[in-house]
Design an enzyme around this catalytic site. Structure first.
Site, PDB file in Angstrom:
ATOM      1  N   GLY A 188       0.815  -1.206   0.000  1.00 53.44           N
ATOM      2  CA  GLY A 188       0.000   0.000   0.000  1.00 53.44           C
ATOM      3  C   GLY A 188       0.846   1.253   0.000  1.00 53.44           C
ATOM      4  O   GLY A 188       1.964   1.275  -0.510  1.00 53.44           O
ATOM      5  N   THR A 190       2.979   4.657   1.366  1.00 59.94           N
ATOM      6  CA  THR A 190       4.078   4.898   2.298  1.00 59.94           C
ATOM      7  C   THR A 190       3.559   5.397   3.635  1.00 59.94           C
ATOM      8  O   THR A 190       4.074   5.011   4.696  1.00 59.94           O
ATOM      9  CB  THR A 190       5.058   5.923   1.695  1.00 59.94           C
ATOM     10  OG1 THR A 190       5.573   5.402   0.459  1.00 59.94           O
ATOM     11  CG2 THR A 190       6.221   6.200   2.632  1.00 59.94           C
ATOM     12  N   ALA A 191       2.528   6.245   3.605  1.00 52.55           N
ATOM     13  CA  ALA A 191       1.981   6.799   4.851  1.00 52.55           C
ATOM     14  C   ALA A 191       1.453   5.700   5.757  1.00 52.55           C
ATOM     15  O   ALA A 191       1.738   5.668   6.963  1.00 52.55           O
ATOM     16  CB  ALA A 191       0.875   7.809   4.533  1.00 52.55           C
ATOM     17  N   VAL A 192       0.690   4.782   5.198  1.00 48.63           N
ATOM     18  CA  VAL A 192       0.163   3.673   6.006  1.00 48.63           C
ATOM     19  C   VAL A 192       1.285   2.705   6.362  1.00 48.63           C
ATOM     20  O   VAL A 192       1.281   2.108   7.442  1.00 48.63           O
ATOM     21  CB  VAL A 192      -0.977   2.954   5.259  1.00 48.63           C
ATOM     22  CG1 VAL A 192      -1.486   1.757   6.064  1.00 48.63           C
ATOM     23  CG2 VAL A 192      -2.131   3.919   4.985  1.00 48.63           C
ATOM     24  N   GLY A 193       2.266   2.561   5.469  1.00 47.93           N
ATOM     25  CA  GLY A 193       3.404   1.694   5.765  1.00 47.93           C
ATOM     26  C   GLY A 193       4.126   2.106   7.031  1.00 47.93           C
ATOM     27  O   GLY A 193       4.576   1.263   7.812  1.00 47.93           O
ATOM     28  N   GLU A 210       5.657  -3.279   0.861  1.00 48.54           N
ATOM     29  CA  GLU A 210       5.644  -3.054  -0.588  1.00 48.54           C
ATOM     30  C   GLU A 210       4.892  -1.752  -0.824  1.00 48.54           C
ATOM     31  O   GLU A 210       3.665  -1.737  -0.832  1.00 48.54           O
ATOM     32  CB  GLU A 210       4.975  -4.232  -1.304  1.00 48.54           C
ATOM     33  CG  GLU A 210       5.710  -5.553  -1.144  1.00 48.54           C
ATOM     34  CD  GLU A 210       7.085  -5.541  -1.794  1.00 48.54           C
ATOM     35  OE1 GLU A 210       7.303  -4.725  -2.708  1.00 48.54           O
ATOM     36  OE2 GLU A 210       7.938  -6.342  -1.384  1.00 48.54           O
ATOM     37  N   CYS A 244       1.496   0.397  -8.941  1.00 48.09           N
ATOM     38  CA  CYS A 244       2.576   0.968  -8.122  1.00 48.09           C
ATOM     39  C   CYS A 244       3.872   1.138  -8.896  1.00 48.09           C
ATOM     40  O   CYS A 244       4.698   1.985  -8.551  1.00 48.09           O
ATOM     41  CB  CYS A 244       2.800   0.111  -6.874  1.00 48.09           C
ATOM     42  SG  CYS A 244       3.329  -1.582  -7.227  1.00 48.09           S
TER      43      CYS A 244
END
Length: 483
Positions: A188, A190-193, A210, A244
């Site tokens: 998903g 980057t923020a949620v990562g 990822e 992506c």
């Protein structure tokens, strides 16, 4: 106890009971997963049509076939992957068995994404099953049709205790992240990562992230622009730009910008006709929120082609922006939609500088007939992958590890890389209790004579080792605990 806790507890109990570890069980579950894809194809295609406007051919090509290939590879190679892996030995361990034994980690949490909801959720699941793990599957709530089909059918085909499905939105995901897993595999933003990694850190749980980012595409002015733009157009607008690893923007010299625009427009019309809105192969933006986000990104940029949109159907036509600058709104975040900006640079030096001034992307694309140009881009930039003279297709090679670096992610997967990612590679050394005289050199008291003798023996060992190396590296004749 919440439902998420109950499902995790059941999965962990089943794993600890050894249900998932036998190679025969892993193979059986992989065959059942293949059966699901074969027998529920119509349900999968219909769900993706409702979620993203995907055509049946698009679903087959980009969602189902890639997973079927991954399953087939695991079925063919699992016995080899799960075997002990002999390693080179030293003088003190010459008579021992030294090898790496892959072991299942335990219970893996797989958090899928909405843009390719079947591929990016089931590919890590194939690796989790092959490695002997249990797994809790959390499909994205954004692609709600696919999530519903997974929730309904996965438990009918796979062991429901070992591989439960959890649906729901942010709150359900947050509840899962409070729990202790043995690995978290997230696909998903980057923020949620960052949030996933923060939650995992509380339990010292390893993660595979990822993510994405703005993947640049440099076009050398001396390359075949017709072929280059054809491949770029395909890579950018497949799945309505919601990929992506899609080329996020083009870098080229001002002298070829007009020709690049013309070639891209020609390819858009060839692929999606003059009316992409009515073309079966052209999808839709996943929801209203993302539609508004993408439309806002185009503000202030010059539209060279496209720009037509219909909010009621989440349609945004293939769009090309020209004369874009680093300060343009569209360059502030990953586009993740059917908008292709073109930025002019003075040449390769400025292009490399432009890429390196930004976060490391998931992939760097370069189109050139010159090997020196390609080599410079490879040597002077950093990204999850580098692909020369094509787009996206590196993902189709399971032997190539797929993943990001820095802000574009951590860890990698596909084929054996997924198996290793979701295994503990345990170092094993099995020594006999004989030949104790060899060990005297390491025991105290340590004297000059003993030290010199050790050097002498080592020197002879270095000469003799190549003769015995082949024998000592033969496969370890052991039956693994998991077979």
């Amino acid at each position: 106890m919440s439902r998420q806790e109950q499902l995790l507890q059941r999965a962990r109990s089943s794993f600890q009971a050894g249900k998932s570890k036998a190679v025969e069980h892993r193979l059986q579950q992989l065959h059942r997963l293949m059966d699901l894809l074969t027998e529920r194809r119509k349900d999968i295609c219909e769900a993706l049509r409702l979620d993203l406007g995907k055509s049946q051919h698009g679903t087959e090509l980009f969602e189902i076939l890639v997973v079927e290939g991954e399953i087939q590879l695991a079925l063919e190679k699992l016995s080899e992957w799960a075997c002990p892996r002999p390693v080179e030995k030293s003088l003190l361990t010459l008579s021992a068995e030294a090898y790496v034994q892959p072991e299942p980690l335990g219970v893996v949490l797989i958090i899928g994404a909405w843009n390719y909801p079947w591929a990016v959720t089931l590919l890590p699941l194939v690796g989790a099953i092959a490695a002997g793990n249990a797994a809790v599957i959390k499909p994205s709530e954004v692609s709600c049709g696919s999530a519903s089909v997974m929730e309904k059918f996965l438990p009918q085909y796979l062991d429901p205790d070992l591989y439960p499905v959890v649906t729901g939105g942010v709150s359900e995901t947050q509840e899962l992240l409070k729990l202790r897993f043995d690995h978290i595999f997230y696909t998903g933003s980057t923020a949620v990562g960052r949030l996933v990694m923060e939650a995992a850190a509380r339990h010292l749980t390893p993660v595979t992230l990822e993510l994405g980012g703005k993947s640049p595409c440099y076009i050398d002015r001396k390359c075949d622009l017709s072929v280059a733009c054809r491949r770029i157009t395909w890579g950018k607008f497949v799945n309505c730009g919601q990929t992506c690893i899609a080329p996020d923007y083009i870098l080229c010299e001002p002298s070829i910008q007009s020709q690049v625009v013309d070639e891209v427009i020609k390819c858009i019309k060839e692929f999606y006709t003059d009316e992409p809105r009515t073309c079966e192969d052209y999808g839709r933006i996943v929801n209203q929120q993302h539609y508004r986000r993408i439309m806002a990104l185009m503000e202030g940029s010059a539209v060279a082609y496209g720009g037509d949109a219909d909010q009621s159907s989440c349609y945004i036509g293939p769009t090309v922006l020209k004369d874009v600058t680093a300060e343009s709104k569209v360059m502030k975040e990953e586009i993740f939609g059917p908008v292709l900006p073109i930025i002019t640079v003075s040449g390769l030096d400025q292009a490399i500088q432009f890429v390196n001034e930004r976060e490391k992307p998931l992939v760097v694309y370069v189109f050139s007939n010159c090997k020196k140009v390609i080599r410079r881009v490879q040597d002077e930039t950093s990204s999850g992958a580098l692909l020369a003279n094509d787009c996206l297709v590196h993902f189709t090679i399971p032997a190539l590890p797929f993943g990001g670096v820095g802000h574009s992610g951590m860890g990698c997967y596909r084929g054996r890389h997924t198996f290793d990612c979701l295994s503990h590679l345990r170092s094993c050394l099995i020594k006999p209790l004989s030949m104790e005289a060899v060990n005297n050199m390491r025991y105290p008291p340590h004297t000059a004579n003993k030290f010199n003798h050790t050097l002498h023996v080592n020197a002879h060992f270095d000469l003799l080792y190549p003769l015995v190396r082949h024998h000592t590296l033969l496969p370890v004749q052991r039956t693994t605990r998991n077979s």
